[in-house]
Design an enzyme around this catalytic site. Structure first.
Site, PDB file in Angstrom:
ATOM      1  N   ARG A 107      -2.221  -6.158 -18.623  1.00 30.10           N
ATOM      2  CA  ARG A 107      -3.362  -6.852 -18.040  1.00 30.10           C
ATOM      3  C   ARG A 107      -4.642  -6.371 -18.708  1.00 30.10           C
ATOM      4  O   ARG A 107      -4.903  -5.167 -18.791  1.00 30.10           O
ATOM      5  CB  ARG A 107      -3.416  -6.585 -16.535  1.00 30.10           C
ATOM      6  CG  ARG A 107      -4.621  -7.211 -15.833  1.00 30.10           C
ATOM      7  CD  ARG A 107      -4.554  -6.951 -14.337  1.00 30.10           C
ATOM      8  NE  ARG A 107      -5.736  -7.495 -13.669  1.00 30.10           N
ATOM      9  CZ  ARG A 107      -6.724  -6.754 -13.162  1.00 30.10           C
ATOM     10  NH1 ARG A 107      -6.686  -5.433 -13.247  1.00 30.10           N
ATOM     11  NH2 ARG A 107      -7.755  -7.321 -12.577  1.00 30.10           N
ATOM     12  N   HIS A 160     -14.602  -9.550 -15.482  1.00 28.26           N
ATOM     13  CA  HIS A 160     -14.396  -8.220 -14.926  1.00 28.26           C
ATOM     14  C   HIS A 160     -15.751  -7.507 -14.893  1.00 28.26           C
ATOM     15  O   HIS A 160     -16.034  -6.614 -15.683  1.00 28.26           O
ATOM     16  CB  HIS A 160     -13.390  -7.435 -15.789  1.00 28.26           C
ATOM     17  CG  HIS A 160     -12.807  -6.240 -15.098  1.00 28.26           C
ATOM     18  ND1 HIS A 160     -11.457  -6.098 -14.847  1.00 28.26           N
ATOM     19  CD2 HIS A 160     -13.385  -5.121 -14.602  1.00 28.26           C
ATOM     20  CE1 HIS A 160     -11.231  -4.941 -14.245  1.00 28.26           C
ATOM     21  NE2 HIS A 160     -12.399  -4.335 -14.082  1.00 28.26           N
ATOM     22  N   GLU A 206     -11.569  -8.163  -8.541  1.00 23.09           N
ATOM     23  CA  GLU A 206     -12.202  -7.600  -7.342  1.00 23.09           C
ATOM     24  C   GLU A 206     -13.448  -8.388  -6.948  1.00 23.09           C
ATOM     25  O   GLU A 206     -14.566  -7.858  -6.855  1.00 23.09           O
ATOM     26  CB  GLU A 206     -12.537  -6.119  -7.550  1.00 23.09           C
ATOM     27  CG  GLU A 206     -11.306  -5.243  -7.644  1.00 23.09           C
ATOM     28  CD  GLU A 206     -11.615  -3.752  -7.674  1.00 23.09           C
ATOM     29  OE1 GLU A 206     -12.813  -3.381  -7.753  1.00 23.09           O
ATOM     30  OE2 GLU A 206     -10.665  -2.949  -7.626  1.00 23.09           O
ATOM     31  N   ASN A 349      -5.760  -5.218  -5.842  1.00 22.73           N
ATOM     32  CA  ASN A 349      -5.935  -3.846  -6.301  1.00 22.73           C
ATOM     33  C   ASN A 349      -5.897  -2.962  -5.072  1.00 22.73           C
ATOM     34  O   ASN A 349      -6.712  -3.132  -4.166  1.00 22.73           O
ATOM     35  CB  ASN A 349      -7.266  -3.665  -7.025  1.00 22.73           C
ATOM     36  CG  ASN A 349      -7.360  -4.489  -8.304  1.00 22.73           C
ATOM     37  OD1 ASN A 349      -6.379  -5.086  -8.746  1.00 22.73           O
ATOM     38  ND2 ASN A 349      -8.533  -4.515  -8.897  1.00 22.73           N
ATOM     39  N   TYR A 351      -5.467   1.093  -3.613  1.00 23.08           N
ATOM     40  CA  TYR A 351      -5.445   2.515  -3.918  1.00 23.08           C
ATOM     41  C   TYR A 351      -5.242   3.395  -2.684  1.00 23.08           C
ATOM     42  O   TYR A 351      -4.545   4.393  -2.739  1.00 23.08           O
ATOM     43  CB  TYR A 351      -6.758   2.933  -4.600  1.00 23.08           C
ATOM     44  CG  TYR A 351      -6.923   2.349  -5.973  1.00 23.08           C
ATOM     45  CD1 TYR A 351      -6.337   2.953  -7.085  1.00 23.08           C
ATOM     46  CD2 TYR A 351      -7.658   1.179  -6.176  1.00 23.08           C
ATOM     47  CE1 TYR A 351      -6.475   2.419  -8.350  1.00 23.08           C
ATOM     48  CE2 TYR A 351      -7.802   0.640  -7.441  1.00 23.08           C
ATOM     49  CZ  TYR A 351      -7.207   1.257  -8.528  1.00 23.08           C
ATOM     50  OH  TYR A 351      -7.337   0.714  -9.773  1.00 23.08           O
ATOM     51  N   GLU A 423      -3.705  -3.522  -9.762  1.00 25.36           N
ATOM     52  CA  GLU A 423      -4.117  -2.130  -9.954  1.00 25.36           C
ATOM     53  C   GLU A 423      -3.574  -1.281  -8.820  1.00 25.36           C
ATOM     54  O   GLU A 423      -3.672  -1.646  -7.653  1.00 25.36           O
ATOM     55  CB  GLU A 423      -5.649  -1.999  -9.995  1.00 25.36           C
ATOM     56  CG  GLU A 423      -6.319  -2.643 -11.189  1.00 25.36           C
ATOM     57  CD  GLU A 423      -7.830  -2.423 -11.202  1.00 25.36           C
ATOM     58  OE1 GLU A 423      -8.299  -1.471 -10.525  1.00 25.36           O
ATOM     59  OE2 GLU A 423      -8.536  -3.191 -11.872  1.00 25.36           O
TER      60      GLU A 423
END
Length: 532
Positions: A107, A160, A206, A349, A351, A423
């Site tokens: 990606r 991005h 995002e 994404n 985390y 991500e």
């Protein structure tokens, strides 16, 4: 640095002893698995983005993006992406690393400012296409040709955090509806020039964080905010009460228009897919009180529903519209019809998790931003370090059940759409160590949670570890890293060095059984020693 690698291996052996003594970490998810446990069509990869790795900031006619301007404003204490990892020149080397790691997909993002630099106004007028041809031949076509030779599946992001600065200067960027038309024209160029090589397109990375960070709290490009809402930044321009909603509205319109263009013009030819990406936390109530439970759902509505509800249902969540009032734009009937269903997948994404505590008093404030409208306090158990300007996470708690719960929530709330985990990874201070044990522990646990979610019916199609290289991070610049490979910034050649996590990931992708944090110590030791 390569001479020090055997010393790291020796240190590891001294610390953990024999294979039988290795500590097993159990997090309530499957702990033993191999690549074959996942569907054959499921893809594993890693990723980067243009500004974070390419460098070559003004080469071949590239112009500044809003991230260039933001970085050069001093936000990163002098650091910027002018050189970064020099991926623009070292792309052949990096593709070789990708192939040697065993990645099935990669990606990355296209730099709008590089593909269509200062000639943008002529492109609008259907002129200068021969100049564009020269730029795209120098930039992304060779990269895509080589990835095809290696059998690596490209997943490309169009935006991005790097809108061309020329559009920010001309009409205010994403605060203007003009941005929608220009984005669609840019997407058209990408679909046309690279559609024969790329089947998986993501409009925005995002999107929710871009709206919040760029127009509410000011911690990301273009760095707009108003007092008192700046996040460790002095707000000198912007309006945090309305601009994030306006920018997000235009992002959604631009996304839907690009999807519509692709389906009308390119789908029958290339048979590709277009989605959008959002940062997705898992939220847990701070207590089991009704107030905190309801606040947790509000957090989901404001972070996920803000973007996903229009795409699935054609409008913003009711609580978002109610609390934001006339500060959030409304969709027309035609816009609602066109936005609804304008996705082939959702990229997430993920985390870490947050605890959510009800904060009703924020709604009593006359001047409030998105976080005030949410009426909730988010509590993180992350480990932070003071960078001098803002607190930076230096390690996330390993809570893989959060990913499993998130995927189940998306399945239940939005009809089980196709999902790509774009991500997921562990942050650590960037100190040169190759023995990133915490990252291996994290990846092992979260991929196990992903497998559990798949077995529970999640329609997840791929997983991308963030990131391939230690690169220029949106939060923290070069102070922190997520990479499978360390990049020595003090070396003029910017040499890449594999970390333990790169070897672990390769071992998994080659089909070996992984059970503990170190699936096969002898194999990893041999890999480290023989490759250095």
């Amino acid at each position: 640095m390569s001479n020090s690698v055997p010393l790291f291996v020796l240190s590891l052996l001294l610390v953990i002893g024999s294979y039988d003594d290795v500590q097993f970490f159990v997090y309530g998810v499957v702990d033993e698995y191999r690549r074959d446990d996942f569907p054959a069509e499921f893809v594993f990869g890693s990723g980067t983005s243009a500004y974070q790795v390419e460098g070559a900031v003004l080469e071949d006619g590239r112009s500044f993006s809003i991230w260039d301007t933001f970085a050069h404003s001093g936000y990163y204490n002098g650091a910027n992406g002018d050189v970064a990892c020099d991926g623009y020149h070292k792309y052949k080397e990096d593709i070789k690393l990708i192939a040697e790691t065993g990645l099935e997909a990669y990606r990355f993002s296209i730099s709008w400012s590089r593909l269509i630099p200062s000639i943008w106004k002529r492109i609008r007028e259907c002129k200068g296409l021969t100049v564009l041809q020269r730029f795209h031949q120098q930039a992304y076509r060779p990269w895509l040709n080589i990835t095809k030779l290696f059998g690596i599946q490209p997943h490309v992001t169009l935006h991005h955090d790097d809108l061309p600065q020329i559009l920010e200067d001309e009409y205010g960027g994403w605060l203007s509806r003009k941005s929608v038309k220009d984005f669609v024209a840019y997407a058209d160029v990408c679909f046309r020039e690279f559609g024969d090589r790329v089947l998986h397109w993501t409009s925005f990375n995002e999107a929710n964080v871009f709206a919040l960070g760029g127009y509410d709290m000011g911690f990301s490009p273009p760095g707009r905010c108003s007092s008192p809402f700046g996040f460790f930044i002095n707000c000198s321009r912007g309006d945090s009460t309305s601009e994030p909603y306006l920018a997000a509205h235009h992002l959604l319109l631009a996304h839907a228009s690009a999807v519509r263009l692709y389906r009308q013009k390119y789908k029958a030819i290339h048979h590709g897919f277009v989605g959008i990406n959002v940062l997705s936390y898992w939220f847990e109530p701070y207590t089991n009180t009704t107030e905190d439970v309801k606040a947790t759902q509000r957090a989901n509505d404001f972070y996920l529903g803000w973007f996903l509800n229009p795409l699935v249902n054609g409008d913003y969540p009711e609580i978002v519209k109610k609390n934001a009032g006339n500060r959030i734009p409304a969709f027309t009937k035609l816009e609602s019809e066109r936005i609804k269903g304008s996705f082939d997948f959702f990229g997430i994404n993920h985390y870490n998790n947050f605890y959510v505590k009800d904060n009703p008093s924020s709604l009593e404030t006359n001047i409030r931003d998105v976080n005030g409208d949410m009426a909730a306090t988010l509590i993180c158990t992350c480990v932070f370090a003071d960078s001098g300007s803002e607190p930076l996470p230096t390690q996330f708690p390993v809570t893989p059940s959060g990913l499993q719960n998130l995927l189940n929530y998306l399945k239940e709330e939005y009809g089980n759409p196709p999902i790509y985990i774009h991500e997921n990874g562990q942050v650590q201070a960037r100190n040169g160590t190759l023995m990133d044990i915490a990252r291996v522990e994290y990846l092992h646990a979260y991929i196990g949670a992903l497998l559990d979610a798949l077995r529970n019916g999640s329609n997840t199609r791929g997983y991308f570890a963030w990131s391939l290289l230690d690169l220029f991070e949106l939060l923290g610049g070069y102070d922190i890293g997520y990479g499978l490979y360390y990049v020595d910034l003090d070396d003029k050649d910017l040499t890449r060095y594999p970390k333990l996590s790169a070897h672990w990931y390769t071992n998994f992708l080659k089909g070996n059984n992984v059970t503990p944090i170190f699936p096969n110590l002898n194999l990893i030791k041999h890999s480290f020693v023989s490759s250095h």
